[in-house]
Design an enzyme around this catalytic site. Structure first.
Site, PDB file in Angstrom:
ATOM      1  N   ASP A   1      17.247  45.187  91.428  1.00 39.84           N
ATOM      2  CA  ASP A   1      17.711  45.570  90.092  1.00 39.84           C
ATOM      3  C   ASP A   1      19.117  46.185  90.134  1.00 39.84           C
ATOM      4  O   ASP A   1      19.321  47.247  90.714  1.00 39.84           O
ATOM      5  CB  ASP A   1      16.684  46.585  89.544  1.00 39.84           C
ATOM      6  CG  ASP A   1      16.862  46.863  88.075  1.00 39.84           C
ATOM      7  OD1 ASP A   1      17.840  46.367  87.486  1.00 39.84           O
ATOM      8  OD2 ASP A   1      16.022  47.577  87.519  1.00 39.84           O
TER       9      ASP A   1
ATOM     10  N   ASP B   1      15.719  44.954  78.821  1.00 40.04           N
ATOM     11  CA  ASP B   1      14.290  45.277  78.936  1.00 40.04           C
ATOM     12  C   ASP B   1      13.534  44.993  77.643  1.00 40.04           C
ATOM     13  O   ASP B   1      14.010  45.277  76.546  1.00 40.04           O
ATOM     14  CB  ASP B   1      14.116  46.767  79.268  1.00 40.04           C
ATOM     15  CG  ASP B   1      14.570  47.068  80.690  1.00 40.04           C
ATOM     16  OD1 ASP B   1      15.210  46.194  81.316  1.00 40.04           O
ATOM     17  OD2 ASP B   1      14.287  48.176  81.168  1.00 40.04           O
TER      18      ASP B   1
HETATM   19  C1  GLA Z   1      15.459  48.463  84.724  1.00 43.63           C
HETATM   20  C2  GLA Z   1      14.657  47.173  84.760  1.00 43.63           C
HETATM   21  C3  GLA Z   1      13.208  47.489  84.443  1.00 43.63           C
HETATM   22  C4  GLA Z   1      12.676  48.479  85.458  1.00 43.63           C
HETATM   23  C5  GLA Z   1      13.554  49.731  85.476  1.00 43.63           C
HETATM   24  C6  GLA Z   1      13.195  50.662  86.622  1.00 43.63           C
HETATM   25  O1  GLA Z   1      15.473  49.002  83.451  1.00 43.63           O
HETATM   26  O2  GLA Z   1      15.170  46.242  83.852  1.00 43.63           O
HETATM   27  O3  GLA Z   1      12.433  46.308  84.463  1.00 43.63           O
HETATM   28  O4  GLA Z   1      12.643  47.878  86.721  1.00 43.63           O
HETATM   29  O5  GLA Z   1      14.913  49.412  85.620  1.00 43.63           O
HETATM   30  O6  GLA Z   1      13.962  51.805  86.629  1.00 43.63           O
END
Ligand code: GLA
Length: 758
Positions: free
Chosen positions: A512, A575
């Protein structure tokens, strides 16, 4: 507030009745003044704010010229509070100051006196310190509703009052932002809570029933009135149930209610109405009822799940036969390549294969009701993840509060509730297993190996337990120094981390972007690709196959290059959260990337938001209606999207289980051709998405994005079908017959009709 934390949380579990409109309300929408910085003198009523700028409280401050702005800022408003407000009110006990949501933390003052902190009432003598900053990030989504007794000297009746709000923004978006700030008297309905939203419907055949409670939360008032439950058919609006009862709710008393609705093969609207005795005023809450379409599995053995499986040579192999049917069941796999063996009791195939090639294996599952056989094509070669991964990920449910027990509990439910019999395979830990970046503790050992926090005392043992169940194990990290949640990440330790992952038995890595923003020189594609190639190289050097999931929210059209850096899947958007807006914006925009989806490379529109979700310690049932959830699973399956359940599996209700275990729907997702559906028709609020399948037929999802249910006639020639189509309803798993030129249906609002056309 980090952009990356833009998930949606409901902190309140009970559904409080809304204030009725008939009583007087003083809007606090306009007239606010704003100052960046921090000074407690700003709370004082006499403070001269004439030089402060005006600000709106219906949008974050970044959208009003303060970008970037993190940390402290103050809001002030002057407002006359007439005593007529209380005199004209039915209840005359408390004044309510409602500020809406604040991103992230607040201390709120009236006439120089504190009255609220982060959504909780504060007494006038509360010490003003900075402890209000040690609060959960999720407060950004929490309404600030404060109350003061009418005789509280902090209120100046019939005079001007100064409300001052000290706001602290942790990062990303900030401010008072929902635009519904107002002052009013506390309405009688606010003492009533109804917990129907937390209680799932129970199903027996097509009868849905639920029991719930009404509570009078006042310790002084008796609430008198009539309670009415009224249900209507969602499609034709006919009343299907109505019941009314007089209620006299003594202070702090509760009353239980139950009702059942028969013949539920579509949603009904249920209205819960409370009519107050003193003025016949009504407050209403609505919900749409769930309905179960997936037939119960047969007792006879039946094999489900992926029909193709890829592994690289000499890498540990693990494939578990997914089969429904009564137990005990025995398994076999005929024609396995050398190096593999099957445990006939569990159906788990392990080993490793050294020669490249395509191997046709016949899977066998046998119980006392019969024997099922199905072909599995095993490809030993360069490509893994030949079908989109199906699994569970901790993020949408537990956020950073994930721990080993929660992960193991999910794995156990896979077995107990039979999810693995439908192909659910991965158990993935998201952010929150590492040591927090700002902790004084070491983040790595003396050799640089990454350490786990105390919630994950033995990652290798956890991996072993998951594998022993025939499941696979996933983990999360970031290419920057810190993860999105501020935990230790892999920057400059990529190979060491990949080795740790291999040691722990990791089968899946979500990688990520987040803090790599601070490392990247610029926003060019080259810079965005760079960190992903570093981890790709590291993963190539270890002796395990690890599904590589790129998470960078679609930047630089990741679908165009994700495959070239070894990505098996890549997030295409920000997200998701459990609202129709989020779901529909994400789901229905997966168009441009469609041609890049293929076996081994998948577009990832983010994880599922069905069941109990919450991104942290407090959970709530998804805010999506049942039809929206059918849309979610149908669309994601048509899109060949990775399916990652994001809910508390120990709390699976009948409806959610029905969503996750429909083999004919899941088969669309797992179709070996791996073609992503595209929209062929967009007319009014209807969208028709068509997916080509490996058997030469088509799967078609007819979605209604509108707020009213709609009749629709699908003309076959509009989607490239000549005539005479045989149609099967996939959710109900029944044949609907042959149709000549068109297929007529009613599509529920926000719902779907999902069919296969032969
Ligand atoms: C980002 C990702 C999420 C999750 C969070 C974890 O927002 O897009 O899916 O993995 O980080 O902190």
């Amino acid at each position: 507030m980090k952009k990356l934390f833009l998930f949606f949380i409901t902190v309140l579990f009970s559904f409080n009745f809304l204030s009725a409109q008939s009583e007087q309300t003083i809007q606090l929408k306009d007239g606010w003044k704003f100052k960046v910085g921090d000074n407690l003198d700003y709370a004082k009523p006499g403070f001269d704010d004439s030089q402060w700028k005006g600000i709106q409280v219906d949008k974050i401050w970044e959208q009003q010229g303060y970008d970037p702005l993190d940390g402290y800022a103050w809001f002030r408003i002057k407002i006359f509070i007439p005593s007529s407000l209380k005199n004209n009110s039915f209840l005359k006990d408390s004044l309510k100051i409602f500020l809406g949501k604040i991103n992230n933390f607040d201390q709120s003052f009236i006439n120089g006196n504190i009255f609220g902190i982060n959504g909780k009432n504060a007494s006038a003598n509360t010490v003003i310190d900075t402890s209000f900053l040690n609060a959960p990030t999720i407060l950004w989504d929490y309404n600030r509703r404060y109350t003061l007794s009418v005789d509280d000297p902090r209120i100046l009746w019939d005079k001007e009052n100064v409300i001052a709000v000290r706001v602290f923004d942790q990062g990303g978006q900030g401010g008072i932002y929902t635009g519904n700030a107002a002052i009013s008297m506390v309405h009688i309905s606010e003492y009533l809570t109804l917990d129907y939203g937390q209680v799932p419907f129970l199903f027996k055949n097509k009868t849905a029933s639920k029991s719930f409670t009404i509570k009078n939360t006042s310790d002084q008032l008796t609430i008198n009135g009539k309670f009415i439950i009224k249900a209507e058919n969602k499609l034709n609006k006919k009343i299907i149930y109505e019941k009314a009862e007089e209620l006299h709710l003594k202070p702090l008393s509760t009353r239980n209610f139950s009702f059942s609705l028969t013949n539920q093969d579509q949603s009904s609207y249920v209205n819960y109405i409370f009519e107050f005795a003193h003025n016949k005023e009504q407050v209403t809450f609505k919900e749409e009822t769930p309905y179960i379409l997936t037939p119960a599995p047969f007792q006879k053995a039946k094999i489900n799940g992926a029909k193709v499986y890829g592994q690289r040579p000499n890498k540990p192999f693990l494939f578990t036969i997914a089969a429904t049917g009564s137990r005990p069941m025995t398994f076999d796999a005929v024609g396995l390549p050398s190096g593999l063996s099957i445990d006939k009791k569990t159906g788990i195939i392990i080993g490793s294969v050294s020669t490249k090639g395509e191997f046709k294996v016949t899977l066998v599952a046998k119980n006392k009701f019969g024997t099922a056989k199905r072909e599995l094509k095993i490809f030993i070669g360069d490509q893994i993840s030949l079908t989109p991964p199906m699994g569970w990920n901790s993020w949408n449910v537990w956020g950073l509060t994930v721990d080993q027990e929660k992960v193991l509990a999910s794995a156990k439910v896979y077995k107990e509730k039979g999810l693995m019999n439908h192909g659910w395979t991965y158990i993935n830990i998201d952010d929150g297993w590492e040591i927090v970046g700002n902790s004084p503790d070491p983040k790595r050992d003396a050799n640089g190996n990454i350490l786990c926090n105390s919630k994950f005392p033995n990652m290798k043992a956890l991996g072993d337990s998951i594998h022993a169940l025939g499941l696979k194990f996933g983990i999360y990290s970031s290419p920057g120094p810190l993860t999105c949640g501020g935990y230790t990440a892999s920057y400059q330790h990529e190979l060491l981390d990949a080795k740790s992952f291999a040691l722990w038995g990791i089968d899946y890595l979500k990688y990520d972007w987040c803090s790599y923003d601070k490392i990247a020189k610029d926003t060019s594609r080259v810079e965005r690709i760079k960190p992903y190639t570093v981890m790709q190289d590291a993963l190539k050097k270890i002796d395990r196959d690890i599904v590589y999931s790129l998470c960078q929210y679609g930047m630089s059209n990741v679908w165009e290059w994700g495959g070239s850096v070894g990505g098996n899947l890549w997030r295409t958007t920000g997200d998701i959260n459990d609202t129709w807006q989020s779901l529909s914006e994400i789901g229905f925009s997966q168009i441009e990337n469609a041609k890049y989806a293929k076996p081994g490379n998948w577009n990832d529109p983010d994880m599922l938001v069905v069941g109990w979700v919450g991104w942290g310690p407090s959970l709530h049932p998804t805010k999506l209606t049942p039809d929206e959830q059918y849309t979610h699973i149908s669309l994601w399956s048509l899109l060949s999207a990775p399916l990652l359940i994001g809910c508390d599996l120990t709390r699976l209700d009948d409806f959610t289980l029905n969503l996750l275990t429909n083999d004919e729907v899941l088969a669309l997702d797992q179709d070996p051709l791996g073609k992503q559906a595209t929209p062929k028709i967009k007319k009014d609020n209807i969208q028709v998405w068509v997916k080509d399948l490996s058997d030469g037929n088509k799967a078609v999802g007819i979605f209604n994005l509108g707020s009213e249910s709609q009749k629709y006639s699908l003309i076959f020639s509009d989607i490239g079908i000549k005539t005479n189509a045989k149609i099967r309803d996939l959710w109900r798993q029944n044949d609907l017959g042959s149709f000549k030129e068109k297929f007529e249906i009613v599509v529920p609002s926000h719902g779907v009709v999902l069919i296969k056309i032969f």
